[in-house]
Design an enzyme around this catalytic site. Structure first.
Site, PDB file in Angstrom:
ATOM      1  N   SER A  75       0.886  -1.170  -0.027  1.00 20.93           N
ATOM      2  CA  SER A  75      -0.087  -0.057  -0.267  1.00 20.93           C
ATOM      3  C   SER A  75       0.933   1.225   0.089  1.00 20.93           C
ATOM      4  O   SER A  75       1.568   1.581   1.081  1.00 20.93           O
ATOM      5  CB  SER A  75      -1.001   0.113   1.168  1.00 20.93           C
ATOM      6  OG  SER A  75      -1.395   1.292   1.494  1.00 20.93           O
ATOM      7  N   HIS A  90      -1.075  -1.397  -4.391  1.00 24.25           N
ATOM      8  CA  HIS A  90      -2.322  -0.963  -3.777  1.00 24.25           C
ATOM      9  C   HIS A  90      -2.370   0.516  -3.494  1.00 24.25           C
ATOM     10  O   HIS A  90      -1.620   0.979  -2.825  1.00 24.25           O
ATOM     11  CB  HIS A  90      -2.355  -1.831  -2.410  1.00 24.25           C
ATOM     12  CG  HIS A  90      -3.698  -1.692  -1.737  1.00 24.25           C
ATOM     13  ND1 HIS A  90      -4.905  -2.443  -2.133  1.00 24.25           N
ATOM     14  CD2 HIS A  90      -4.058  -0.729  -0.849  1.00 24.25           C
ATOM     15  CE1 HIS A  90      -5.965  -2.145  -1.530  1.00 24.25           C
ATOM     16  NE2 HIS A  90      -5.444  -0.965  -0.400  1.00 24.25           N
ATOM     17  N   ASP A 149      -4.614   3.453  -2.101  1.00 23.14           N
ATOM     18  CA  ASP A 149      -5.708   4.049  -1.283  1.00 23.14           C
ATOM     19  C   ASP A 149      -6.351   5.354  -1.475  1.00 23.14           C
ATOM     20  O   ASP A 149      -5.468   6.160  -1.482  1.00 23.14           O
ATOM     21  CB  ASP A 149      -5.216   3.893   0.133  1.00 23.14           C
ATOM     22  CG  ASP A 149      -5.062   2.320   0.616  1.00 23.14           C
ATOM     23  OD1 ASP A 149      -6.070   1.652   0.459  1.00 23.14           O
ATOM     24  OD2 ASP A 149      -3.930   2.107   1.025  1.00 23.14           O
ATOM     25  N   MET A 188      -8.721   8.036  -0.513  1.00 20.96           N
ATOM     26  CA  MET A 188      -9.547   8.447   0.778  1.00 20.96           C
ATOM     27  C   MET A 188     -10.058   9.845   0.468  1.00 20.96           C
ATOM     28  O   MET A 188      -9.435  10.766  -0.068  1.00 20.96           O
ATOM     29  CB  MET A 188      -8.864   8.457   1.931  1.00 20.96           C
ATOM     30  CG  MET A 188      -8.166   7.195   2.408  1.00 20.96           C
ATOM     31  SD  MET A 188      -7.272   6.906   3.702  1.00 20.96           S
ATOM     32  CE  MET A 188      -6.504   5.421   3.630  1.00 20.96           C
ATOM     33  N   HIS A 226      -8.265   1.046  -4.373  1.00 23.51           N
ATOM     34  CA  HIS A 226      -9.053   0.837  -3.160  1.00 23.51           C
ATOM     35  C   HIS A 226      -9.964   2.138  -2.913  1.00 23.51           C
ATOM     36  O   HIS A 226      -9.338   2.959  -2.199  1.00 23.51           O
ATOM     37  CB  HIS A 226      -8.245   0.354  -1.754  1.00 23.51           C
ATOM     38  CG  HIS A 226      -9.251   0.005  -0.617  1.00 23.51           C
ATOM     39  ND1 HIS A 226      -8.477  -0.060   0.555  1.00 23.51           N
ATOM     40  CD2 HIS A 226     -10.530   0.097  -0.622  1.00 23.51           C
ATOM     41  CE1 HIS A 226      -9.491  -0.269   1.274  1.00 23.51           C
ATOM     42  NE2 HIS A 226     -10.427   0.058   0.812  1.00 23.51           N
ATOM     43  N   MET A 273     -12.143   4.428  -0.933  1.00 26.20           N
ATOM     44  CA  MET A 273     -12.719   4.562   0.235  1.00 26.20           C
ATOM     45  C   MET A 273     -13.334   6.267  -0.022  1.00 26.20           C
ATOM     46  O   MET A 273     -12.799   7.171   0.833  1.00 26.20           O
ATOM     47  CB  MET A 273     -11.738   4.892   1.477  1.00 26.20           C
ATOM     48  CG  MET A 273     -11.242   3.469   1.752  1.00 26.20           C
ATOM     49  SD  MET A 273      -9.648   3.407   2.816  1.00 26.20           S
ATOM     50  CE  MET A 273      -8.593   3.142   1.232  1.00 26.20           C
ATOM     51  N   MET A 279     -11.267  -5.799   4.978  1.00 32.67           N
ATOM     52  CA  MET A 279     -10.493  -5.039   5.912  1.00 32.67           C
ATOM     53  C   MET A 279     -10.061  -5.599   7.550  1.00 32.67           C
ATOM     54  O   MET A 279     -11.063  -6.144   7.862  1.00 32.67           O
ATOM     55  CB  MET A 279     -11.219  -3.651   6.308  1.00 32.67           C
ATOM     56  CG  MET A 279     -11.478  -2.511   4.913  1.00 32.67           C
ATOM     57  SD  MET A 279     -10.084  -2.253   4.054  1.00 32.67           S
ATOM     58  CE  MET A 279      -8.929  -1.499   5.329  1.00 32.67           C
ATOM     59  N   PHE A 320      -6.575   4.915   7.808  1.00 34.57           N
ATOM     60  CA  PHE A 320      -5.029   5.048   8.177  1.00 34.57           C
ATOM     61  C   PHE A 320      -4.207   3.863   7.966  1.00 34.57           C
ATOM     62  O   PHE A 320      -4.622   2.654   8.186  1.00 34.57           O
ATOM     63  CB  PHE A 320      -5.033   5.560   9.603  1.00 34.57           C
ATOM     64  CG  PHE A 320      -5.807   6.744   9.850  1.00 34.57           C
ATOM     65  CD1 PHE A 320      -5.367   8.147   9.642  1.00 34.57           C
ATOM     66  CD2 PHE A 320      -7.041   6.771  10.247  1.00 34.57           C
ATOM     67  CE1 PHE A 320      -6.075   9.329   9.633  1.00 34.57           C
ATOM     68  CE2 PHE A 320      -7.902   8.061  10.449  1.00 34.57           C
ATOM     69  CZ  PHE A 320      -7.393   9.278  10.217  1.00 34.57           C
ATOM     70  N   ASP A 339      -6.616  -6.417   4.132  1.00 33.20           N
ATOM     71  CA  ASP A 339      -5.914  -5.047   4.084  1.00 33.20           C
ATOM     72  C   ASP A 339      -5.928  -4.564   5.482  1.00 33.20           C
ATOM     73  O   ASP A 339      -7.042  -4.281   5.975  1.00 33.20           O
ATOM     74  CB  ASP A 339      -6.688  -4.265   3.228  1.00 33.20           C
ATOM     75  CG  ASP A 339      -5.943  -2.811   3.139  1.00 33.20           C
ATOM     76  OD1 ASP A 339      -5.136  -2.490   3.635  1.00 33.20           O
ATOM     77  OD2 ASP A 339      -6.702  -2.144   2.262  1.00 33.20           O
ATOM     78  N   GLY A 386      -2.990  -4.076   8.812  1.00 35.14           N
ATOM     79  CA  GLY A 386      -1.986  -4.637   9.642  1.00 35.14           C
ATOM     80  C   GLY A 386      -1.392  -5.966   9.558  1.00 35.14           C
ATOM     81  O   GLY A 386      -0.877  -6.689  10.193  1.00 35.14           O
TER      82      GLY A 386
HETATM   83  C1  DX5 Z   1      -6.235   1.661   5.446  1.00 36.18           C
HETATM   84  C2  DX5 Z   1      -5.870   1.399   4.122  1.00 36.18           C
HETATM   85  C3  DX5 Z   1      -4.596   0.272   4.001  1.00 36.18           C
HETATM   86  C4  DX5 Z   1      -3.445   0.912   4.685  1.00 36.18           C
HETATM   87  C5  DX5 Z   1      -2.596  -0.506   5.186  1.00 36.18           C
HETATM   88  O1  DX5 Z   1      -7.621   2.542   5.410  1.00 36.18           O
HETATM   89  O2  DX5 Z   1      -6.724   0.621   3.068  1.00 36.18           O
HETATM   90  O3  DX5 Z   1      -4.395  -0.157   2.563  1.00 36.18           O
HETATM   91  O4  DX5 Z   1      -2.707   1.331   3.816  1.00 36.18           O
HETATM   92  O5  DX5 Z   1      -1.693  -0.076   5.890  1.00 36.18           O
HETATM   93  P1  DX5 Z   1      -0.969  -1.097   6.936  1.00 36.18           P
HETATM   94  O6  DX5 Z   1      -0.306  -2.100   6.253  1.00 36.18           O
HETATM   95  O7  DX5 Z   1       0.010  -0.056   7.481  1.00 36.18           O
HETATM   96  O8  DX5 Z   1      -2.011  -1.230   7.933  1.00 36.18           O
HETATM   97 ZN    ZN Z   2      -6.352  -0.318   1.247  1.00 40.64          ZN
END
Ligand code: DX5
Ligand code: ZN
Length: 223
Positions: A9, A34, A36, A38, A68, A70, A139, A145, A177, A179
């Protein structure tokens, strides 16, 4: 059994050097980028849009870009991302009033389509659209974040979706996705995932190849 894809990501990359960062992580062995998106509305953060996706393509990135979304609403922005070079577009059911129509729209734009489930979102949205999905993304953190801890409840949900996919007979990938780290990727794989998003675990380390190699050797142990 599907090949495992590691999907860094770029949320945790150095945005001031984004092209270089993506080149580096791909030559370190990543399979997918990946991306993201937002909107400070659907999630409490604001990131990158189609212009940045297009800039990565112009920079020479040829690997699949996994967008992705959001955001809410979803449909307005889908064709823009397709034009900007997205390969996969996933969205949250809460962001679209007509999820069947949105999935169709993504396919009509020439991209692979997927639905994303927040930790608290029930899987019932899958019931009538399994035939329109290329990807299901679970998720394992609440979105918004990078750098959050993996929620263990995602493992049971992964097993549940893996069963649904296998029973359906459709060719659907199962993405996780949030952690994901070297020390939990093996049990995540064992629960059924085959695309592994990892942001901070990769970009917060100096040697991306070492992290990706370590992740692959953990995945190999899961069989
Ligand atoms: C969170 C994102 C993830 C995020 C994952 O909203 O969708 O893709 O970047 O980051 P880590 O791998 O640090 O949890
Ligand atoms: Zn993501």
């Amino acid at each position: 059994m599907k090949e495992n894809w590691i999907a860094p990501s770029i949320l945790s990359a150095n945005f001031a050097k984004l092209g270089e960062e993506v080149d580096k992580v791909l030559s370190a062995g990543a399979d997918v980028v990946h991306f993201d998106v937002m909107d400070n509305h659907f999630v409490p953060n604001l990131t990158i849009g189609p212009l940045v996706c297009e800039a990565l393509r112009k920079h020479g990135v040829t690997a699949p870009i996994d967008v992705h979304l959001m955001v809410e609403p979803v449909d307005r922005i889908v064709p823009d991302f397709a034009k900007a070079g997205a390969s996969i577009i996933t969205f949250h059911p809460e962001g679209s009033v007509h999820i069947d129509r949105t999935l169709q729209l993504i396919h009509d734009c020439g991209c692979k389509a997927g639905l994303v489930f927040n930790p608290g979102t029930p899987l019932s949205h899958l019931e009538y659209v399994m035939d329109k999905l290329d990807i299901i993304l679970l998720m394992s953190v609440n979105p918004g974040f990078g750098g959050q801890s993996f929620l263990p409840s995602a493992l049971a949900k992964l097993r549940q979706v893996r069963k649904l996919i296998d029973e359906s007979g459709f060719d659907i990938r199962l993405e996780i996705d949030g952690g994901v780290k070297t020390d939990n990727i093996r049990e995540i794989k064992a629960a059924g995932a085959d695309i592994f998003v990892a942001g901070s675990a990769i970009f917060n380390q100096p040697d991306y190849k070492k992290v990706i190699d370590d992740m692959r050797s953990e995945l190999a142990k899961a069989g």
